[in-house]
Design a protein around this motif. Structure first.
Motif, PDB file in Angstrom:
ATOM      1  N   GLU A   1      -7.703   2.773  -7.866  1.00  0.00           N
ATOM      2  CA  GLU A   1      -6.556   2.640  -8.557  1.00  0.00           C
ATOM      3  C   GLU A   1      -5.130   2.261  -7.608  1.00  0.00           C
ATOM      4  N   CYS A   2      -5.167   2.783  -6.398  1.00  0.00           N
ATOM      5  CA  CYS A   2      -4.180   2.441  -5.428  1.00  0.00           C
ATOM      6  C   CYS A   2      -4.457   0.879  -4.966  1.00  0.00           C
ATOM      7  N   LEU A   3      -5.677   0.394  -4.964  1.00  0.00           N
ATOM      8  CA  LEU A   3      -5.836  -1.017  -4.382  1.00  0.00           C
ATOM      9  C   LEU A   3      -5.402  -1.913  -5.793  1.00  0.00           C
ATOM     10  N   ALA A   4      -5.503  -1.712  -7.050  1.00  0.00           N
ATOM     11  CA  ALA A   4      -5.341  -2.216  -8.246  1.00  0.00           C
ATOM     12  C   ALA A   4      -3.936  -2.377  -8.258  1.00  0.00           C
ATOM     13  N   CYS A   5      -3.313  -0.983  -8.309  1.00  0.00           N
ATOM     14  CA  CYS A   5      -1.566  -1.091  -8.185  1.00  0.00           C
ATOM     15  C   CYS A   5      -1.028  -2.328  -7.030  1.00  0.00           C
ATOM     16  N   ALA A   6      -1.708  -2.152  -5.774  1.00  0.00           N
ATOM     17  CA  ALA A   6      -1.072  -2.928  -4.934  1.00  0.00           C
ATOM     18  C   ALA A   6      -1.231  -4.563  -5.277  1.00  0.00           C
ATOM     19  N   ARG A   7      -2.576  -4.601  -5.995  1.00  0.00           N
ATOM     20  CA  ARG A   7      -2.830  -6.193  -6.310  1.00  0.00           C
ATOM     21  C   ARG A   7      -1.652  -6.663  -7.340  1.00  0.00           C
ATOM     22  N   THR A   8      -1.563  -5.610  -8.348  1.00  0.00           N
ATOM     23  CA  THR A   8      -0.409  -5.907  -9.519  1.00  0.00           C
ATOM     24  C   THR A   8       0.869  -6.310  -8.870  1.00  0.00           C
ATOM     25  N   ILE A   9       1.321  -5.473  -7.953  1.00  0.00           N
ATOM     26  CA  ILE A   9       2.549  -5.724  -7.227  1.00  0.00           C
ATOM     27  C   ILE A   9       2.687  -7.056  -6.585  1.00  0.00           C
ATOM     28  N   VAL A  10       1.273  -7.412  -5.858  1.00  0.00           N
ATOM     29  CA  VAL A  10       1.462  -8.717  -5.255  1.00  0.00           C
ATOM     30  C   VAL A  10       1.414 -10.027  -6.183  1.00  0.00           C
ATOM     31  N   ASN A  11       0.916  -9.630  -7.185  1.00  0.00           N
ATOM     32  CA  ASN A  11       0.815 -10.707  -8.321  1.00  0.00           C
ATOM     33  C   ASN A  11       2.360 -10.982  -9.052  1.00  0.00           C
ATOM     34  N   HIS A  12       2.721  -9.918  -9.316  1.00  0.00           N
ATOM     35  CA  HIS A  12       4.254  -9.754  -9.692  1.00  0.00           C
ATOM     36  C   HIS A  12       5.112 -10.412  -9.053  1.00  0.00           C
ATOM     37  N   ARG A  13       5.093 -10.118  -7.724  1.00  0.00           N
ATOM     38  CA  ARG A  13       5.991 -10.377  -6.736  1.00  0.00           C
ATOM     39  C   ARG A  13       5.758 -12.015  -6.546  1.00  0.00           C
ATOM     40  N   ASP A  14       4.396 -12.534  -6.552  1.00  0.00           N
ATOM     41  CA  ASP A  14       4.239 -13.866  -6.407  1.00  0.00           C
ATOM     42  C   ASP A  14       4.812 -14.856  -7.608  1.00  0.00           C
TER      43      ASP A  14
ATOM     44  N   GLN B   1     -11.814   1.718   3.250  1.00  0.00           N
ATOM     45  CA  GLN B   1     -11.787   0.788   2.194  1.00  0.00           C
ATOM     46  C   GLN B   1     -10.843  -0.153   2.421  1.00  0.00           C
ATOM     47  N   LEU B   2      -9.725  -0.061   3.083  1.00  0.00           N
ATOM     48  CA  LEU B   2      -8.618  -0.900   3.262  1.00  0.00           C
ATOM     49  C   LEU B   2      -9.197  -1.982   4.157  1.00  0.00           C
ATOM     50  N   LYS B   3      -9.877  -1.580   5.290  1.00  0.00           N
ATOM     51  CA  LYS B   3     -10.316  -2.321   5.975  1.00  0.00           C
ATOM     52  C   LYS B   3     -11.157  -3.604   5.618  1.00  0.00           C
ATOM     53  N   ASP B   4     -12.211  -3.095   4.546  1.00  0.00           N
ATOM     54  CA  ASP B   4     -12.729  -4.205   3.871  1.00  0.00           C
ATOM     55  C   ASP B   4     -12.192  -4.780   2.444  1.00  0.00           C
ATOM     56  N   SER B   5     -10.789  -4.758   2.398  1.00  0.00           N
ATOM     57  CA  SER B   5     -10.106  -5.555   1.409  1.00  0.00           C
ATOM     58  C   SER B   5      -9.133  -6.525   2.010  1.00  0.00           C
ATOM     59  N   GLU B   6      -8.564  -7.121   0.925  1.00  0.00           N
ATOM     60  CA  GLU B   6      -7.309  -8.185   1.498  1.00  0.00           C
ATOM     61  C   GLU B   6      -6.324  -7.609   2.220  1.00  0.00           C
ATOM     62  N   PHE B   7      -6.168  -6.313   2.273  1.00  0.00           N
ATOM     63  CA  PHE B   7      -5.062  -5.544   2.642  1.00  0.00           C
ATOM     64  C   PHE B   7      -5.513  -4.856   4.059  1.00  0.00           C
ATOM     65  N   SER B   8      -6.402  -5.581   4.627  1.00  0.00           N
ATOM     66  CA  SER B   8      -6.808  -4.889   6.131  1.00  0.00           C
ATOM     67  C   SER B   8      -5.790  -5.073   7.027  1.00  0.00           C
ATOM     68  N   ASN B   9      -4.716  -5.997   7.070  1.00  0.00           N
ATOM     69  CA  ASN B   9      -3.732  -6.054   7.940  1.00  0.00           C
ATOM     70  C   ASN B   9      -2.599  -4.858   7.843  1.00  0.00           C
ATOM     71  N   LEU B  10      -2.696  -4.114   6.698  1.00  0.00           N
ATOM     72  CA  LEU B  10      -1.857  -2.914   6.699  1.00  0.00           C
ATOM     73  C   LEU B  10      -2.418  -1.772   7.017  1.00  0.00           C
TER      74      LEU B  10
ATOM     75  N   ILE C   1       0.682  -1.132   0.070  1.00  0.00           N
ATOM     76  CA  ILE C   1      -0.193   0.115  -0.180  1.00  0.00           C
ATOM     77  C   ILE C   1       0.927   1.219   0.040  1.00  0.00           C
ATOM     78  N   HIS C   2       2.104   1.371   0.726  1.00  0.00           N
ATOM     79  CA  HIS C   2       2.986   2.309   0.843  1.00  0.00           C
ATOM     80  C   HIS C   2       3.434   2.660  -0.654  1.00  0.00           C
ATOM     81  N   CYS C   3       3.913   1.314  -1.217  1.00  0.00           N
ATOM     82  CA  CYS C   3       4.493   1.368  -2.629  1.00  0.00           C
ATOM     83  C   CYS C   3       3.380   2.060  -3.579  1.00  0.00           C
ATOM     84  N   ALA C   4       2.184   1.574  -3.502  1.00  0.00           N
ATOM     85  CA  ALA C   4       1.220   1.966  -4.528  1.00  0.00           C
ATOM     86  C   ALA C   4       0.804   3.635  -4.251  1.00  0.00           C
ATOM     87  N   ILE C   5       0.991   4.189  -2.995  1.00  0.00           N
ATOM     88  CA  ILE C   5       0.650   5.435  -2.671  1.00  0.00           C
ATOM     89  C   ILE C   5       1.880   6.272  -3.165  1.00  0.00           C
TER      90      ILE C   5
END
Length: 296
Positions: A190-203, A282-291, A157-161
Motif C-alpha cells: 500500500e505504501c509503494l502504491a501510494c508513492a507511485r500515485t504521488i509520482v504519477n500525479h506529480r509528473d 522491498q524498497l531495495k527491489d523497487s524503483e525507489f531503491s535510491n530512497l 516514501i516519507h510522504c506515503a509513510i
C-alpha cells in the motif's frame, strides 16, 4: 475568518477592483508540508494564504460555501469562458474575505494571496464535458491570469509513510507536541502504491503546468529554513524555498516560526515501523531503491 455573512459579488468587485493583489496557488500531494508552509507565509504581513479551499469546510471562503451563494446554473459552467468567469469571481471573493475579515484586520494591505489545492483536486473545476485526456483546466486558467504556482514536493516514501501513520493515529497536524510512543505495522504494498500515485500525479502536473510561473518548495528545504529560527522565532534570510517564494511574490523576507506546529513523525523510522527491515528490503527491489538510505 468566520461568523459573518457572505457579501454579494457587487460588493466584492467594488472592494477588489482598485486594490488588486497577486494570486498564488500552492499545489502538491497530501503530507508535503502545505500546512506548515501556510502558517509560515501568514506570519508575513504582505502575504495571506488559505488552506485546502476545495476540501469541504465551514470556512466561508472555501469553494463549496462560495458556490452555495450562487444560482445552480452558474456553478455548473458549460463553457470555457463561463468557467473562467466563475473562477475570477471566486478569487475576487477570496481576496475580499482576506482584506476585510482576517482576524485583527491584519491582511488588509497584503500584496499577494494564495490557496492550497492538492494534485487530486485539480480536475474538480472544469467546463462541462472537459476531456479527461486534456490538462487540468485550472492550470490553464492560472497560466492565463499570471498566477504563481508554489509546487510542494517531498521524498515520496516519507510522504506515503506519513499518510499511513496520520490515518492510523487520526493525527494530521501536531500542535500539542505529541510524541509517538508505539510502533506501527506498515502495509508495504500500500505504501509503494501510494508513492507511485504521488509520482504519477506529480509528473502529470509538471507536464500540464508548462508555461506557468512555478516556484519549487521541497518539504526538506522548508524544514531547513524553519530550523534557522532562533529564540525570537524569526527566520533569518538565506537561500531556500522561503527565499524563492518571497522573491517570486515580491514580498520582504519577514517570516517567523512559533513552534506551535511540529513534525507529526518525530521518532526514527526504525522505531516507528515494526516491519522496518521488510520495508527496506522491498524498497531495495523497487524503483525507489535510491530512497532506502533516507530511512536511516
Amino acid at each position: 475568518m468566520t461568523g459573518f455573512n457572505i457579501q454579494t459579488h457587487e460588493e466584492v468587485s467594488a472592494d477588489t477592483s482598485a486594490n488588486g493583489a497577486h494570486l498564488f496557488v500552492v499545489i502538491g500531494a497530501q503530507r508535503t508540508g502545505t500546512n506548515i508552509l501556510r502558517e509560515i507565509l501568514n506570519t508575513n504581513e504582505q502575504l495571506a494564504m488559505l488552506g485546502e479551499v476545495l476540501t469541504p469546510s465551514p470556512a466561508p471562503a472555501h469553494w463549496d460555501n462560495f458556490c452555495r451563494s450562487l444560482p445552480l446554473r452558474s456553478v455548473l459552467p458549460a463553457t470555457f469562458s463561463e468557467t473562467e468567469s466563475l473562477l475570477d469571481k471566486y478569487f475576487e471573493f477570496v481576496l475580499y474575505r482576506i482584506r476585510n475579515h482576517w482576524e485583527g484586520n491584519k491582511k488588509n494591505r497584503s500584496r499577494a494571496f494564495g490557496v492550497d489545492i492538492k494534485y487530486n483536486q485539480l480536475r474538480d473545476i472544469a467546463p462541462a464535458n472537459w476531456s479527461s485526456s486534456s490538462p487540468a483546466f485550472i492550470l490553464g486558467y492560472l497560466r492565463s491570469r499570471g498566477a504563481t504556482i508554489v509546487h510542494t514536493t517531498r521524498n515520496v516514501i516519507h510522504c506515503a509513510i506519513s499518510t499511513f501513520i496520520a490515518a492510523r493515529r487520526s493525527v494530521w497536524h501536531n500542535y500539542d507536541g505529541a510524541v509517538i510512543d508505539r510502533s506501527y505495522h506498515l502495509d508495504i504494498q500500500e505504501c509503494l502504491a501510494c508513492a507511485r500515485t504521488i509520482v504519477n500525479h506529480r509528473d502529470a502536473f509538471l507536464e500540464a503546468a508548462s508555461g506557468c510561473k512555478v516556484v519549487n518548495c521541497s518539504y526538506e528545504g522548508l524544514i531547513e529554513d524553519i530550523a534557522r529560527a532562533g529564540s525570537r522565532e524569526e527566520i533569518p534570510a538565506a537561500p531556500g524555498p522561503l527565499w524563492d517564494i518571497a522573491h517570486a511574490l515580491e514580498a520582504p523576507f519577514t517570516f517567523r516560526y512559533d513552534r506551535r506546529l511540529q513534525k507529526a513523525i518525530n521518532i526514527p523510522y526504525s522505531r516507528l515501523l515494526s516491519n522496518y527491515d521488510a520495508l527496506v528490503s522491498q524498497l531495495k527491489d523497487s524503483e525507489f531503491s535510491n530512497l532506502v538510505l533516507t530511512l536511516e
